[in-house]
Design a protein around this motif. Structure first.
Motif, short mmCIF file in Angstrom:
data_model
loop_
_atom_site.label_atom_id
_atom_site.label_comp_id
_atom_site.label_asym_id
_atom_site.label_seq_id
_atom_site.Cartn_x
_atom_site.Cartn_y
_atom_site.Cartn_z
N GLN A 243 48.98 39.69 50.25
CA GLN A 243 48.04 39.84 49.17
C GLN A 243 47.55 41.03 48.35
O GLN A 243 47.45 42.09 49.38
N LEU A 244 47.79 41.30 47.18
CA LEU A 244 47.36 42.77 46.79
C LEU A 244 45.37 41.94 46.36
O LEU A 244 45.78 40.88 45.37
N VAL A 245 44.40 43.08 46.99
CA VAL A 245 43.49 43.05 46.84
C VAL A 245 43.03 44.04 45.69
O VAL A 245 42.92 45.49 45.87
N GLU A 246 42.81 43.63 43.89
CA GLU A 246 41.69 44.96 42.91
C GLU A 246 41.06 44.42 43.14
O GLU A 246 40.02 43.84 43.46
N SER A 247 40.10 46.14 43.38
CA SER A 247 38.84 46.02 43.13
C SER A 247 38.41 47.54 42.22
O SER A 247 39.66 48.26 41.42
N GLY A 248 37.42 47.16 41.52
CA GLY A 248 36.94 48.61 40.55
C GLY A 248 36.37 48.63 39.38
O GLY A 248 36.40 49.27 38.36
N GLY A 249 36.96 47.08 38.69
CA GLY A 249 36.77 47.21 37.59
C GLY A 249 35.14 47.28 36.54
O GLY A 249 34.95 47.07 37.99
N GLY A 250 35.41 46.97 36.08
CA GLY A 250 34.01 46.50 35.31
C GLY A 250 33.36 47.12 33.48
O GLY A 250 34.24 47.05 32.93
N LEU A 251 32.58 47.66 33.34
CA LEU A 251 31.64 47.81 31.97
C LEU A 251 31.80 48.72 31.66
O LEU A 251 30.86 49.57 32.67
N VAL A 252 32.03 49.32 30.73
CA VAL A 252 31.93 51.14 31.32
C VAL A 252 31.73 51.01 29.34
O VAL A 252 32.46 50.85 29.03
N GLN A 253 31.14 52.05 29.00
CA GLN A 253 30.84 52.81 27.83
C GLN A 253 32.31 53.62 26.98
O GLN A 253 33.23 54.04 28.32
N PRO A 254 32.21 54.05 25.62
CA PRO A 254 33.42 54.21 25.27
C PRO A 254 33.76 55.74 25.80
O PRO A 254 32.70 57.10 26.29
N GLY A 255 35.23 56.65 26.79
CA GLY A 255 34.76 58.26 26.30
C GLY A 255 34.45 58.08 27.91
O GLY A 255 34.44 59.16 29.39
N GLY A 256 33.60 57.16 28.77
CA GLY A 256 33.57 56.81 30.80
C GLY A 256 34.87 56.79 31.37
O GLY A 256 35.88 56.72 31.03
N SER B 87 41.56 50.01 41.84
CA SER B 87 42.13 49.83 43.42
C SER B 87 42.76 48.68 44.12
O SER B 87 42.09 47.64 43.09
N CYS B 88 44.13 48.88 44.17
CA CYS B 88 44.58 47.78 44.66
C CYS B 88 45.52 48.06 46.38
O CYS B 88 46.06 49.07 46.17
N ARG B 89 44.29 47.00 47.41
CA ARG B 89 44.90 47.29 48.84
C ARG B 89 45.64 45.87 48.90
O ARG B 89 45.49 44.55 48.90
N ALA B 90 47.00 46.31 49.73
CA ALA B 90 48.14 45.22 50.42
C ALA B 90 47.57 45.18 51.50
O ALA B 90 46.90 45.76 52.88
N SER B 91 47.68 43.68 51.90
CA SER B 91 46.85 43.41 52.98
C SER B 91 47.42 43.60 54.01
O SER B 91 47.30 43.54 55.36
N TRP C 215 52.04 40.49 42.92
CA TRP C 215 50.56 40.39 42.57
C TRP C 215 49.72 40.28 42.49
O TRP C 215 49.55 39.61 43.39
N GLY C 216 48.42 41.07 42.18
CA GLY C 216 46.97 40.51 42.39
C GLY C 216 47.03 39.56 41.54
O GLY C 216 47.32 39.72 40.09
N GLN C 217 44.92 39.75 41.27
CA GLN C 217 44.76 38.38 41.19
C GLN C 217 44.62 38.73 39.19
O GLN C 217 43.97 38.20 38.63
N GLY C 218 43.72 40.64 38.98
CA GLY C 218 43.53 40.70 38.02
C GLY C 218 41.89 41.36 38.29
O GLY C 218 41.25 41.07 38.94
N THR C 219 41.92 42.49 37.44
CA THR C 219 40.44 42.97 37.75
C THR C 219 40.08 42.91 36.15
O THR C 219 41.11 44.16 35.26
#
Length: 117
Positions: free
Chosen positions: A3-16, A21-25, A107-111
């Motif tokens: 499994q591929l597990v993604e992390s690190g997504g979120g809300l950021v302002q323009p310019g940020g 990250s994508c970690r394989a099990s 494929w990861g699950q998406g972030t």
């Protein structure tokens, strides 16, 4: 099943900046390429960045000079450093690994990444 597990997504302002990250099990054998795709609402999934087993990188024109793909094999992890983010970078980001033997797409699950003020 790896499994591929993604992390690190979120809300950021323009310019940020954000780092995905994508970690394989577990370790994946015979990797051909690893990469990041994204899909915005109403649009097709597109390749953003890719790195081959030999270390050759590819970036789409829309992110060249702003995004950097990297890997840490000891941690079975792939990263996407995204700088100078723009609203048009808003999308769900998916990590992908192509193995040669046997041929298989992981494929990861998406972030979700949202760039907005």
């Amino acid at each position: 099943q790896v499994q591929l597990v993604e992390s690190g997504g979120g809300l950021v302002q323009p310019g940020g900046s954000l780092r995905l990250s994508c970690r394989a099990s577990e370790s994946i054998r015979a990797i051909d390429t690893m990469g990041w795709f994204r899909q915005a609402p109403g649009k097709q999934r597109e390749l953003v960045a890719r790195i081959s087993s030999g270390g050759t990188t590819y970036y789409s024109d829309s992110v060249k000079g702003r995004f950097t793909i990297s890997t840490d094999n000891a941690k079975n992890t792939m990263y996407l450093q995204m700088n100078t983010l723009k609203p048009e970078d808003t999308a769900v980001y998916y990590c992908h690994v192509l193995s040669r033997y046997p041929p298989y797409d992981y494929w990861g699950q998406g972030t979700q990444v949202t760039v907005s003020s």
